[in-house]
Design an enzyme around this catalytic site. Sequence first.
Site, PDB file in Angstrom:
ATOM      1  N   CYS A   2       0.818  -1.209   0.000  1.00 20.04           N
ATOM      2  CA  CYS A   2       0.000   0.000   0.000  1.00 20.04           C
ATOM      3  C   CYS A   2       0.851   1.258   0.000  1.00 20.04           C
ATOM      4  O   CYS A   2       0.347   2.354  -0.249  1.00 20.04           O
ATOM      5  CB  CYS A   2      -0.957   0.002   1.193  1.00 20.04           C
ATOM      6  SG  CYS A   2      -2.469   0.926   0.857  1.00 20.04           S
ATOM      7  N   HIS A  34      -9.230 -11.750 -14.335  1.00 21.37           N
ATOM      8  CA  HIS A  34      -8.499 -11.542 -15.581  1.00 21.37           C
ATOM      9  C   HIS A  34      -7.014 -11.673 -15.280  1.00 21.37           C
ATOM     10  O   HIS A  34      -6.577 -11.446 -14.145  1.00 21.37           O
ATOM     11  CB  HIS A  34      -8.810 -10.147 -16.141  1.00 21.37           C
ATOM     12  CG  HIS A  34      -8.429  -9.972 -17.580  1.00 21.37           C
ATOM     13  ND1 HIS A  34      -9.035 -10.654 -18.605  1.00 21.37           N
ATOM     14  CD2 HIS A  34      -7.486  -9.176 -18.159  1.00 21.37           C
ATOM     15  CE1 HIS A  34      -8.504 -10.289 -19.760  1.00 21.37           C
ATOM     16  NE2 HIS A  34      -7.553  -9.403 -19.513  1.00 21.37           N
TER      17      HIS A  34
END
Length: 710
Positions: free
Chosen positions: A378, A497
């Site tokens: 992060c 995906h």
Amino acid sequence: MLAGGGHSHALLLRQWAMDPARRPAGTLISLVNRTSTALYSGMVPGLVAGLYQRPECAIDLRRLCGLAGVSFIQAEIINLDLGRRQLGLAGRPPLAFDTLSLDVGALTAAGETADDCNVAGCQALAVKPLEPFLAWSGALEPGSIVRIRGGGAAAVELALALRCRGVASRLLLRGDALHFDSRAARRSLERLLAEAGIPVERHGSAQAGADLACTGSRAPAWLAAAGLPVQRSSGRVLTERTLAVIGHPPLFAVGDCGLIAASPRPAAGVWAVRAAPVLATNLQRQLQTPGASLQAWMPQAWALQLLGVGGAAAAASEPGALRALALWGPLVLGPYRWLWHWKQWIDRRFMARFHDLGVVADTTAADPRAPAMACRGCGAKLAAQPLVAALARLDPGGQAPPAEDAAVLGLAAEGDLLLQSLDGFPALVEDPWLNARLTTLHACSDLWACGATVQSVQALVTVPQAAAPLQEELLLQTLAGLRSVLEPLGAALIGGHTLEARDGAGLALALTVNGRVAPGQHWSKGPLRRGDVLLLSRPLGSGVLFAAAMAGAAEPQWIDTALAVMQRSQAELVPLFAAHRVGGCTDVTGFGLLGHLGEMLAASPGVGVELDLEAIPALPGALALLQRGFASSLAPANASALALLEGPVRLAAASTAEPQHLGLLLDPQTCGPLLAALPAERAAAALLDLRAAGFAEAVVIAKVVAGQAA
């Protein structure tokens, strides 16, 4: 793949770190070890004696792998499947390999477990693996009595080491004599034991009680169970002189778990160290030109042993009394003080080869013009300012949308709110399974901060350019790490995906997380209510710890602790918070505690917060690193939130605004804590419940007060 962090593998990694050209090109190499550090066996008796601190004796494998361009995977190896070429790991999927090097050490011969030597009636702690034994021995008080089953070099040296700590010990022998081939060695050590007041009990029964089993070593049983050729008495894998396993050319075995069939030698660190250059050469040949001729090695017949034997009255506080004994085949020299100093010089020089590798200066002393190392996890989030500016330009004159953790998509047929959030980042750690687990926990926290349960996830996985089998393995490990979080939640991976990274980019994972919550239990970031308190579920500091780790400045146990905290799911906080009437909540992530607190205040007109800086918990090492000037690469951008300290956020009277405490407020968090607002009268009960649930460092850090007059 390298299985085990023994001396040979550690030296191999050091060689690749020092000279990257010697690392096999175009190959993904991973090291698997159950701990993040490897203890140097030559200094373990001194550690037991209290002469060294543990960091002095430990090789930081995670850092060493980073310098060598090798992925580090912390896991327990439980089996080997030769047919599938897979290494089985506890609690996670097996790892596939093309070439495997084994340096997995050994266990105490009397048993395969750490708590029972498996001799009837013995109930003795095994010396190996070392970690449980060191924890046990470190807790011994002076005056304790330890009965040691065994009469070899390790048993004698440990008995004398414990004597230095003021711990009385006695050796229990099954036969008549100490287990040394040299008669001179037996005589010298018998005399030293007598001088130190250590009794030797001979011809003992197998059922005699003992506290410690130091009865030689045996290779892990899973090596023989895999069908590898092993020496029956020790379980050590039999190899050619090239260190290749007999009958299995893609496999190598070194150290305490390997044995050259034509030149058998006892398990000892000297031979493991000497094997490392041969292993490096042969691994490179095997990987780059399969079937190429390999380098043969003839180990020397005898190895020098230097045993730290102390003195009759030696103690850790009396280093001048310490001595060492030198053994070379049938020859014995000492004990002498100069031999102890020589042993110390050898041991410290060996460890300096790892401790001094890749050391960098503190950021405070670094060239300010040098670019900062970009953080991952992060800490790779875009700073707040360009995000806010881009949204303002997208809708000029419009009202900025509220900064909520998850969006409400609509209502389910049963009346629940349907929520969705999106999160992800470049891989924080090199282990794809662990990285996916951390990323999933981080992404799910957006929904937990809204009071929701996670129902399903879609994943976008980006894998680096590589051969198809390697991409398949990275994808499998990533999806398995993701499912390790979802399955206990009863949530499903419903699709996604895949992309191939270009221009050298590495592994990355982004997740769309879907969940639901009853309308009356849905939490927003605000408005906060005057009289509430703010509760933080666990410590801060992951950003600075991983930034410092990239610079080689974080202690390995700090990263171990941080990863253990970060891997703890916070899903169980949702019902606990609901039971204590939480009215607002957020998770602390990339913008740091102060930035996310600012989002809560932006949704809470008319109130402010009185913040107790010194109550905010920090992960071990975080404050020390901040004080030394280390910081995440996102922290400077987060510093814009310090303006809140001149407005709605004021510090409690007892707080002192030390730089490290302010730095902790700005530190970006991966898998950070939840920050929840609840009535003050519920705080004590809430903390009791959280601590009972395992959130031992949950704490109230602030109270909501009236806002400042305009």
